[in-house]
Design an enzyme around this catalytic site. Structure first.
Site, mmCIF file in Angstrom:
data_model
loop_
_atom_site.group_PDB
_atom_site.id
_atom_site.type_symbol
_atom_site.label_atom_id
_atom_site.label_comp_id
_atom_site.label_asym_id
_atom_site.label_seq_id
_atom_site.Cartn_x
_atom_site.Cartn_y
_atom_site.Cartn_z
ATOM 1 N N ASN A 109 -23.709 -3.276 23.868
ATOM 2 C CA ASN A 109 -23.651 -1.856 24.200
ATOM 3 C C ASN A 109 -22.271 -1.306 23.816
ATOM 4 O O ASN A 109 -21.278 -1.636 24.448
ATOM 5 C CB ASN A 109 -23.914 -1.692 25.703
ATOM 6 C CG ASN A 109 -23.884 -0.242 26.162
ATOM 7 O OD1 ASN A 109 -23.434 0.642 25.437
ATOM 8 N ND2 ASN A 109 -24.345 -0.015 27.379
ATOM 9 N N HIS A 147 -29.821 4.796 22.142
ATOM 10 C CA HIS A 147 -28.610 4.112 22.592
ATOM 11 C C HIS A 147 -28.974 2.658 22.905
ATOM 12 O O HIS A 147 -30.009 2.380 23.487
ATOM 13 C CB HIS A 147 -28.062 4.821 23.827
ATOM 14 C CG HIS A 147 -26.983 4.051 24.516
ATOM 15 N ND1 HIS A 147 -25.918 3.516 23.833
ATOM 16 C CD2 HIS A 147 -26.824 3.704 25.819
ATOM 17 C CE1 HIS A 147 -25.144 2.875 24.689
ATOM 18 N NE2 HIS A 147 -25.665 2.969 25.897
ATOM 19 N N CYS A 149 -21.985 6.957 27.354
ATOM 20 C CA CYS A 149 -22.980 6.515 26.363
ATOM 21 C C CYS A 149 -23.758 7.669 25.743
ATOM 22 O O CYS A 149 -24.370 7.507 24.696
ATOM 23 C CB CYS A 149 -23.956 5.535 26.998
ATOM 24 S SG CYS A 149 -23.113 4.153 27.756
#
Ligand code: UT7
Length: 331
Positions: free
Chosen positions: A284, A254, A115
């Site tokens: 996500n 993020h 990520c």
């Protein structure tokens, strides 16, 4: 070495057509729209079709960024894809994207840091541009996490989605890259990892049986570290940029969990309207989440020259990072 400046001249994004809503997930998982919405902020996510690979999403995002910048693939000197869901172990997904766009013989490589991929990628690519190695770089965050998702595990299946976001970095007189802080700690990789697939535990029958080839996460543990590290990284990146929290115009974090984003924003004193979130729509998407959010924000005409953005991420590794960036509007 004397450094030149860097700026973003193009943005683009793309997500698969297939949308999976919280209500869809309720059909096969012991979960609810209410739980997912209140615990994560997510409403929908996009999942790739069987034949759709990461490079396919990345190539569309890159094409959109080229169109935005009024450039052709031949104008790009280097291609970087940040991903943990590559098309193959090798060749790198960036090589496939470059070939797809018709950019023959150009350097291309992947960055694999989950990520935090876009934050690491932005730092590396900015360095390459600023040091004069390349004039223009296509930097892409792209993932098809649905391909490594245990769709029977309610603690992870609801969280992840697929998509791609691209930015084109270009040498500039004025420098947008104000400061960065990166970090990693692999003392407990099992907090968030895919156990079987690499050289430590190649995929075999037992691994498949136990679904060890799919994402496993200890969410509560990761949550705690995520908030602290995102705050720390932001503080240090701002210090390096000789800025304070008061100088931040927008936070583009993020998109892992709305509660993580809210906690980080609260600490930084950034009001909700200055925090860019699209988690409800995409879930996500790991390395793709920040460039997708940036592309949407820029295309909506929300940024103006001089705005200070903090990009900040946390994820598998464990890894984290923040970049302070001054926006320069294309002429
Ligand atoms: O991008 C990479 C970095 N990743 C992250 O930053 C993710 C960080 N972690 C998180 O975002 C959160 O920890 C989750 C969203 C993954 C989980 O939320 P939580 O508030 O930490 O829930 P929990 O894991 O503590 O679970 C609470 C309860 C449990 O039930 P019991 O033990 O209290 O009876 C879970 O079994 O919620 C249950 N649960 C669910 N219930 C309905 C877990 N997943 C679900 C679900 N639907 N999908």
């Amino acid at each position: 070495m004397s450094l030149t400046g860097v700026k973003i001249v193009g943005v683009g994004h793309h997500a698969p057509a297939h949308v999976v809503s919280n209500e869809d997930l309720e059909r096969w998982l012991d979960t609810s729209d209410e739980w997912i919405t209140t615990r994560t902020g997510m409403k929908r996510r996009h999942w790739a079709a069987d034949a759709e690979a990461t490079s396919d999403l990345a190539a569309v995002a890159a094409t959109n960024a080229l169109a935005y910048a009024k450039l052709a693939a031949a104008d790009i000197d280097c291609f970087i894809v940040c991903t943990v869901t590559p098309d193959y172990y090798f060749p790198a997904t960036a090589c496939i994207v470059a070939a797809h766009l018709g950019a023959k013989d150009k350097p291309a490589f992947d960055i694999s840091i989950a990520c935090s991929g876009f934050i690491y990628g932005l730092t590396v690519a900015s360095g390459l541009v600023r040091s004069g190695v390349y004039r223009r770089i296509m930097l892409i965050g792209a993932e098809t996490l649905s391909k490594i998702l245990n769709k029977e595990d309610r603690s992870t299946a609801i969280l992840f989605g697929d998509g791609a976001g691209a930015v084109i970095l270009e040498r500039a007189e004025r420098n947008s890259f104000l400061g960065a802080e990166l970090g990693a700690d692999a003392s407990r990789p099992e907090l968030l990892y895919v156990e079987a697939s690499g050289s430590r535990r190649p995929i075999d029958g037992a691994a498949l049986e136990e679904k060890r080839n799919l994402i496993a996460m200890q969410g509560r543990e990761v949550f705690k570290v995520a908030v602290n590290k995102m705050i720390e990284a932001t503080d240090v990146a701002l210090q390096k940029a000789q800025l304070t929290k008061a100088d931040v115009t927008y936070l583009i974090p993020h998109q892992a969990n709305k509660r993580i984003i809210d906690a980080a924003a609260h600490y930084l004193g950034v009001p909700e309207e200055k925090v860019v979130t699209n988690i409800a729509e995409y879930g996500n998407t790991s390395a793709a989440s920040i460039p997708i959010a940036l592309s949407e924000f820029v295309r909506a005409g929300r940024l103006k020259s001089g705005d200070v953005i903090v990009f900040v991420a946390f994820g598998g590794g464990l890894s984290w990072g923040a970049v302070a960036w001054e926006w320069q509007q294309a002429a």
